[in-house]
Design an enzyme around this catalytic site. Structure first.
Site, PDB file in Angstrom:
ATOM      1  N   ALA A 194      24.914  25.997   5.521  1.00 47.54           N
ATOM      2  CA  ALA A 194      25.163  27.399   5.173  1.00 47.54           C
ATOM      3  C   ALA A 194      24.004  27.989   4.392  1.00 47.54           C
ATOM      4  CB  ALA A 194      26.434  27.486   4.324  1.00 47.54           C
ATOM      5  N   ALA A 195      23.973  29.335   4.366  1.00 51.86           N
ATOM      6  CA  ALA A 195      23.063  30.056   3.469  1.00 51.86           C
ATOM      7  C   ALA A 195      23.933  30.868   2.531  1.00 51.86           C
ATOM      8  CB  ALA A 195      22.148  30.965   4.266  1.00 51.86           C
ATOM      9  N   ILE A 236      20.323  33.160  -2.335  1.00 54.88           N
ATOM     10  CA  ILE A 236      20.248  32.396  -3.591  1.00 54.88           C
ATOM     11  C   ILE A 236      20.345  30.898  -3.362  1.00 54.88           C
ATOM     12  CG2 ILE A 236      20.970  34.132  -5.275  1.00 54.88           C
ATOM     13  CD1 ILE A 236      23.830  33.291  -4.933  1.00 54.88           C
ATOM     14  N   GLY A 237      20.582  30.489  -2.159  1.00 53.66           N
ATOM     15  CA  GLY A 237      20.652  29.050  -1.922  1.00 53.66           C
ATOM     16  C   GLY A 237      20.861  28.760  -0.453  1.00 53.66           C
ATOM     17  N   LYS A 238      20.605  27.510  -0.103  1.00 57.31           N
ATOM     18  CA  LYS A 238      20.720  27.115   1.307  1.00 57.31           C
ATOM     19  C   LYS A 238      21.011  25.627   1.315  1.00 57.31           C
ATOM     20  CE  LYS A 238      16.827  27.429   3.622  1.00 57.31           C
ATOM     21  NZ  LYS A 238      16.263  26.389   4.466  1.00 57.31           N
ATOM     22  N   GLY A 239      21.908  25.211   2.177  1.00 61.58           N
ATOM     23  CA  GLY A 239      22.182  23.783   2.319  1.00 61.58           C
ATOM     24  C   GLY A 239      21.996  23.378   3.766  1.00 61.58           C
ATOM     25  N   ASP A 278      31.591  14.496  -1.678  1.00 58.94           N
ATOM     26  CA  ASP A 278      30.169  14.853  -1.614  1.00 58.94           C
ATOM     27  C   ASP A 278      29.701  15.331  -2.987  1.00 58.94           C
ATOM     28  OD1 ASP A 278      27.700  15.217  -0.497  1.00 58.94           O
ATOM     29  OD2 ASP A 278      28.174  17.139   0.459  1.00 58.94           O
TER      30      ASP A 278
HETATM   31  N1  LIG Z   1      28.783  30.580  -5.841  1.00 61.13           N
HETATM   32  C1  LIG Z   1      27.476  30.337  -5.873  1.00 61.13           C
HETATM   33  N2  LIG Z   1      26.703  30.930  -6.796  1.00 61.13           N
HETATM   34  C2  LIG Z   1      25.375  30.691  -6.837  1.00 61.13           C
HETATM   35  N3  LIG Z   1      24.728  29.868  -5.993  1.00 61.13           N
HETATM   36  C3  LIG Z   1      25.453  29.234  -5.048  1.00 61.13           C
HETATM   37  C4  LIG Z   1      26.860  29.421  -4.939  1.00 61.13           C
HETATM   38  N4  LIG Z   1      27.314  28.661  -3.930  1.00 61.13           N
HETATM   39  C5  LIG Z   1      26.251  28.018  -3.441  1.00 61.13           C
HETATM   40  N5  LIG Z   1      25.128  28.355  -4.092  1.00 61.13           N
HETATM   41  C6  LIG Z   1      23.756  27.875  -3.830  1.00 61.13           C
HETATM   42  O1  LIG Z   1      23.637  27.630  -2.444  1.00 61.13           O
HETATM   43  C7  LIG Z   1      23.313  26.252  -2.197  1.00 61.13           C
HETATM   44  C8  LIG Z   1      23.971  25.808  -0.928  1.00 61.13           C
HETATM   45  O2  LIG Z   1      25.365  25.938  -1.037  1.00 61.13           O
HETATM   46  P1  LIG Z   1      26.340  24.810  -0.503  1.00 61.13           P
HETATM   47  O3  LIG Z   1      26.014  23.529  -1.167  1.00 61.13           O
HETATM   48  O4  LIG Z   1      27.724  25.300  -0.662  1.00 61.13           O
HETATM   49  O5  LIG Z   1      25.899  24.794   1.028  1.00 61.13           O
HETATM   50  P2  LIG Z   1      26.082  23.658   2.119  1.00 61.13           P
HETATM   51  O6  LIG Z   1      25.229  23.994   3.283  1.00 61.13           O
HETATM   52  O7  LIG Z   1      27.533  23.477   2.384  1.00 61.13           O
HETATM   53  O8  LIG Z   1      25.489  22.407   1.337  1.00 61.13           O
HETATM   54  P3  LIG Z   1      25.329  20.895   1.827  1.00 61.13           P
HETATM   55  O9  LIG Z   1      23.929  20.748   2.317  1.00 61.13           O
HETATM   56  O10 LIG Z   1      25.585  20.111   0.559  1.00 61.13           O
HETATM   57  O11 LIG Z   1      26.364  20.691   2.880  1.00 61.13           O
HETATM   58  C9  LIG Z   1      23.785  25.524  -3.449  1.00 61.13           C
HETATM   59  O12 LIG Z   1      23.081  24.327  -3.648  1.00 61.13           O
HETATM   60  C10 LIG Z   1      23.482  26.558  -4.516  1.00 61.13           C
HETATM   61  O13 LIG Z   1      22.101  26.526  -4.838  1.00 61.13           O
END
Ligand SMILES: Nc1ncnc2c1ncn2[C@@H]1O[C@H](COP(=O)(O)OP(=O)(O)OP(=O)(O)O)[C@@H](O)[C@H]1O
Length: 575
Positions: free
Chosen positions: A155-156, A149-152, A348
């Site tokens: 993390a995924a 559902i998401g990726k940053g 952030d």
């Molecule tokens: N609890 C959740 N419910 C639904 N979607 C989520 C949830 N947590 C994260 N996501 C989705 O996943 C994406 C990535 O999560 P997150 O920002 O925590 O990852 P990250 O890799 O730490 O991000 P960054 O690139 O900001 O460091 C978010 O932008 C969101 O779209």
């Protein structure tokens, strides 16, 4: 001058002694008459120096009652008893005027006691996440993992359900109740909402490059992700996490709050091959799954509630109403204030790091997430020693508050993050009200946090309420000493949204009136009741406000608000 006239002059003088902050000079004058030196106490708390609050607040904590008592002392009364009728009139009236100070002090004591009682009452009702985390397991095998559902960058995130829990209780997410956005968006949301009913949880799988493969090393190097975990989130034997190589340090954790993500479980496990892994993030996979991958074999998993979308995704398709927009900014401020009070700076904040769902009335509920860049040091609080370029200032360069972005490392340099997140909320408010974030824009309209001038800030849409515009302007002040804290900014919005009567008449606004309004507000919130699961965003916000009442913050908020309104009236009158 007639005696009557002298009395009214003296009364006026007495009143202005307090109202204009002339207490110190007035005390000196009175002491001169008595032929003794008076010591006036220093303010017990430094009120932000350059704020435009009436100067009387600076002397608020002086020993007023002591002073008034001294002025009414024997020597003073002797003076009153002698001299011409005119002098007697003036001094009698000055004494009466100072009696007003006593009255004011008494009012303040009562208002302060009211605030404390209300705060204690609402603090007792601690916010509890509607999720029941005790049913969740501590192993990856305890969960069914669904789609990504998401990726940053780190993390995924996948939808998930607990193995033992029923996967569909027939209820679809509250997301359905909101009917804004295009038909495609509505369809996508309907699908997502049913998917949330089947997969109520989200599992974030961190990418582990270089943190080692032992649980201790992983928990240690990713300890910031554990800041929003609940008390039972980490299994007992892993609860004491070695931080920065020192075993035995427990990371700082924030308590539950409606506007801060709750991580229900955090555990390490072997990296599995999840849907889309080979296509979307092959490089971070371990060699076991991709011979060219750089990832370690084990990593950290975080289990949280599954939210329908991020704030950014929502704002891409919807412009919230003005009131909803104000409620959204207020929720961000409440979340930031909660973090600040617990000594945590997120660092952030951006619309991708805010998750969104809807309450039963269709109002967006916002939740701050992704604590990977936060400052949560046990020993330095929100003050980060910035001794070299190697010290990490935080995540998002564009939304870095001016005091952070312009800091130059050196011996003894410290970055104060206590108002940095509040600044980022000010910048995000543009997105909430349907304008591009000025600190993201490129070209001539774009601003850089390190060098913008406040006069360059673009206007918010004309329909945004003046009080909300004021809050955004104040939050984006360059100097942290002129910027309100998240608490004060939130209080301004609370007063603006719900305190209409208390501050309606500028000339008659007083802490007593505000205290009366607070009592009515508390009664209304208590009567409305409702558990956190069923409650509306507005009720949650009102509870937050009442649980965090502080006389000083409220007084400052009222000062900002009244001043802003006066400026606006003057501006309108001038046009
Ligand atoms: N609890 C959740 N419910 C639904 N979607 C989520 C949830 N947590 C994260 N996501 C989705 O996943 C994406 C990535 O999560 P997150 O920002 O925590 O990852 P990250 O890799 O730490 O991000 P960054 O690139 O900001 O460091 C978010 O932008 C969101 O779209």
């Amino acid at each position: 001058m007639s005696v009557k006239h002298a009395i009214s002059r003296g009364l006026e003088l007495g009143r202005s002694v307090f109202q204009l902050g002339l207490l110190k000079p007035a005390a000196r004058v009175a002491a001169k008459f008595r032929g003794e030196r008076l010591r006036v106490g220093q303010p017990a708390r430094t009120v932000q120096p350059q704020t435009f609050l009436p100067s009387r607040y600076r002397y608020y904590r002086m020993s007023l009652s002591g002073l008034a008592a001294q002025l009414q002392s024997r020597g003073f009364r002797r003076l009153l008893g002698s001299g011409s009728p005119r002098n007697r009139g003036v001094f009698l009236a000055l004494g009466l005027g100072l009696g007003l100070i006593e009255q004011q002090l008494e009012d303040d004591r009562k208002s302060s006691a009211t605030c404390q009682e209300i705060q204690a009452l609402f603090r007792k009702k601690k916010f509890q996440s509607p999720q029941k985390p005790f049913t969740l397991g501590y192993k990856l095998e305890d969960y069914v993992i669904g789609k990504q559902i998401g990726k940053g960058c780190n993390a995924a995130v996948y939808e998930a359900a607990a193995f033992a829990a029923p996967q569909d209780d027939g209820k679809c997410s509250l997301v359905e109740l909101d009917s804004s956005g295009s038909v495609e968006w509505q369809e996508a949301r309907a699908v997502r909402s049913c998917s949330i009913a089947s997969y109520p949880l989200a599992v974030k799988m961190m990418w582990n490059i270089g943190a080692g493969s032992s649980s201790e090393a992983i928990l240690s190097s990713m300890s910031q992700e554990l800041v929003p975990t609940g008390p039972q989130a980490v299994k007992q034997e892993n609860a004491v996490v070695p931080l920065n190589g020192h075993f035995g340090c427990v990371p700082k954790r924030v308590t539950a709050h409606p506007n801060v993500i709750r991580v229900h479980r955090a555990f390490t496990a072997e990296v599995p091959l999840l849907p889309g892994a080979r296509e979307e993030y092959p490089d971070v996979l371990p060699a076991r799954l991709n011979p060219a991958g750089l990832g370690n074999n084990r990593t950290l998993f975080l289990v949280m509630k599954n939210y329908p979308c991020t704030l950014r995704q929502y704002l891409e398709v919807t412009v919230p109403s003005r009131r909803q927009g104000a409620l959204m900014v207020l929720q961000l401020l409440e979340g930031v204030d909660h973090l600040c009070k617990q000594g945590v700076a997120h660092r952030d904040l951006k619309s991708d790091n805010v998750l969104l769902e809807f309450d039963s009335g269709g109002c967006p509920r916002l939740v701050i997430t992704d604590f990977g860049c936060c400052l949560a040091e046990r020993d330095c609080g929100l003050q980060l020693p910035f001794t070299s370029h190697w010290v990490n200032r935080g995540g998002n360069g564009c939304l870095m508050a001016p005091e952070v972005a312009t800091a130059v490392p050196g011996p003894g340099v410290v970055i104060d993050y206590s108002k940095a997140d509040a600044w980022a909320v000010g910048a995000m408010a543009y997105e909430v009200f349907g304008r591009p974030n000025p600190f993201y824009s490129t070209g001539s309209e774009g601003l850089e946090s390190r060098r913008y001038q406040e006069t360059q800030l673009p206007l918010l849409p004309a329909g945004v309420p003046a009080d909300t515009q004021l809050v955004v302007r104040l939050l984006l002040r360059r100097s942290p000493s002129k910027r309100p804290s998240a608490r004060v900014a939130a209080d301004i919005l609370h007063l603006s949204l719900w305190g209409g009567q208390a501050l309606a008449n500028q000339d008659q606004a007083s802490m007593k009136k505000i205290a009366d309004w607070l009592l009515c507000q508390s009664a209304a919130v208590l009567l409305r009741g409702g558990g956190p699961g069923r409650s509306s965003v507005e009720a949650e916000l009102q509870r937050c406000f009442l649980a965090n009442l502080g006389l000083e913050d409220l007084r400052m908020a009222a000062g900002f608000l009244l001043f802003g309104r006066e400026q606006q009236n003057r501006g309108i009158a001038a046009n």
